[in-house]
Design a protein around this motif. Structure first.
Motif, short mmCIF file in Angstrom:
data_model
loop_
_atom_site.label_atom_id
_atom_site.label_comp_id
_atom_site.label_asym_id
_atom_site.label_seq_id
_atom_site.Cartn_x
_atom_site.Cartn_y
_atom_site.Cartn_z
N HIS A 140 -17.92 -3.46 -5.91
CA HIS A 140 -16.74 -2.69 -5.53
C HIS A 140 -15.56 -2.93 -6.47
O HIS A 140 -14.71 -2.06 -6.64
CB HIS A 140 -16.33 -3.00 -4.09
CG HIS A 140 -15.92 -4.42 -3.87
ND1 HIS A 140 -16.81 -5.44 -3.62
CD2 HIS A 140 -14.69 -4.99 -3.86
CE1 HIS A 140 -16.15 -6.57 -3.48
NE2 HIS A 140 -14.87 -6.33 -3.61
N VAL A 174 -9.36 -4.83 -2.40
CA VAL A 174 -8.96 -3.44 -2.63
C VAL A 174 -7.55 -3.12 -2.13
O VAL A 174 -6.95 -2.14 -2.60
CB VAL A 174 -9.98 -2.47 -1.99
CG1 VAL A 174 -11.38 -2.73 -2.50
CG2 VAL A 174 -9.94 -2.51 -0.46
N MET A 224 -13.21 -0.13 -8.30
CA MET A 224 -11.75 -0.09 -8.26
C MET A 224 -11.17 -0.04 -9.67
O MET A 224 -10.20 0.68 -9.94
CB MET A 224 -11.21 -1.30 -7.51
CG MET A 224 -11.58 -1.35 -6.04
SD MET A 224 -11.03 0.10 -5.11
CE MET A 224 -9.24 -0.07 -5.26
#
Length: 370
Positions: free
Chosen positions: A57, A85, A61
């Protein structure tokens, strides 16, 4: 912007349900999916029409592709992913439970302080049309002053998932967090109050008893009763059975008040029913005066039903989330709501293990339920 660009972090069963429902909304596109499991990642990318794939992830990002994030990874990963995030200050829809423990959920609330972009905790059961209609009737005073709430779910066992994470309390938070945070959220929504005491009795009596993964035996409850007393004098009960696949209705929610009773009946996913036949949801209003019950079928568009396993609620939730992102405003299900439901689930798990009622200290901020 021409289209709202979504990135999906966690592309298993629920991540794919989010993709199918987002694709039913106008002016949206899935631009990226992230998952360490290659098979799930490729399946989600194909379902979305060719979204870019990321194994991590953080790489997603760094690519800066998305306007909105949806987190649908395993429960125990939510905390660390959210910490990674949230600095990007993008709107986030994070699947329930917020985190797998009350402590990590509180940490997320503290870490989110000062963010401008909203975080919405996905509580699909609020948006099941029969339950949403039931709540409208309660708010309208149809049953007078609501005093009692009963939630019954008779359903199939936990499904198989990558890594078998949903077999263990350490990864899920326990069944009463993982599965039942939905119902504790509904209790708070209907009562419009906070619990002062929770008592639970539960066990693992039938499911997963012949399974083992890397020498670990599953330790999640498959049935329970939970009673919650609320500060305003209302009381609520949950009855959960996860070895009752044959039930015509998966959820039966009843609210009783000074002027009568209202019930919502919700069928389970059609794909788990023999012949994959769809069944209609309904609500029944039974006034105390001898007028007889009023039965009302609650229709849901078949295309919306086919997009997920939560009786259309994922679509209706996403429609409201999209509206919030485009028009501004606050999440209908806040981080604090997410925390409260985890706290209640953790309290119920603790009560089931110890056989003792859990008393909540005055004021939510003082609670120390592990």
């Amino acid at each position: 912007m021409s289209k709202l660009r979504y990135a999906i972090i966690g592309s298993g069963m629920m991540g794919q349900e989010h993709i199918r429902n987002i694709m039913l909304l106008p002016d949206t596109e899935i631009v990226a999916v992230s998952d360490p499991d290659e098979g799930m990642r490729e399946r989600a990318a194909a379902l979305s029409g060719g979204a870019r794939q990321f194994a991590d992830h953080r790489a997603l990002m760094d690519a800066g592709l998305a306007d909105v994030l949806v987190i649908a990874s395993p429960n125990h990963t939510h905390h660390d992913i959210l910490l990674d995030v949230m600095p990007a200050d993008l709107p986030i829809l994070v699947e329930k439970p917020l985190c797998s423990t009350a402590e990590t959920s509180r940490h997320i609330l503290a870490a989110a302080a000062g963010r401008k972009a909203p975080v919405w905790v996905a509580m699909e059961y609020r948006y099941m049309p029969p339950i949403a209609r039931m709540i409208e009737e309660i708010r309208a005073g149809t049953i007078g002053e609501a005093r009692m709430l009963t939630i019954r779910e008779h359903r199939f066992p936990f499904l198989h998932k990558v890594g078998h994470w949903n077999r263990f309390a350490a990864e899920t938070g326990g069944t009463l967090v993982e599965k039942c945070c939905h119902f504790f959220d509904l209790m708070r929504l209907v009562t419009q109050s906070e619990p002062v005491r929770i008592y639970a009795s539960g066990a693992q009596d039938v499911n997963h008893k012949d399974e083992a993964y890397d020498g670990r035996a599953p330790d999640i409850l498959d049935n329970a009763y939970v009673i919650a007393d609320f500060a305003n004098g209302m009381r609520a009960m949950l009855e959960l059975c996860m070895f009752s696949e044959g039930s015509w209705f998966q959820e039966h929610v009843s609210a009783m008040g000074s002027a009568g009773k209202i019930e919502a009946f919700v069928p389970g996913p059609a794909r788990f029913w023999p012949g994959a036949g769809e069944r209609a949801a309904k609500i029944v209003i039974s006034p105390r005066e001898p007028k007889g019950p009023q039965r009302r079928v609650v229709e849901v568009d078949p295309e919306i039903l086919a997009a997920g396993d939560h009786h259309g609620s994922t679509f209706y939730q996403h429609r409201l989330f999209q509206q919030m992102v485009l028009d501004g405003g606050q999440p209908e299900v806040s981080l604090e709501d997410g925390l409260r439901s985890v706290e209640m689930g953790a309290a119920a798990e603790l009560s089931a293990r110890t056989g003792q009622a859990v008393e909540f200290a005055e004021g939510w901020r003082d609670r120390q339920v592990a």
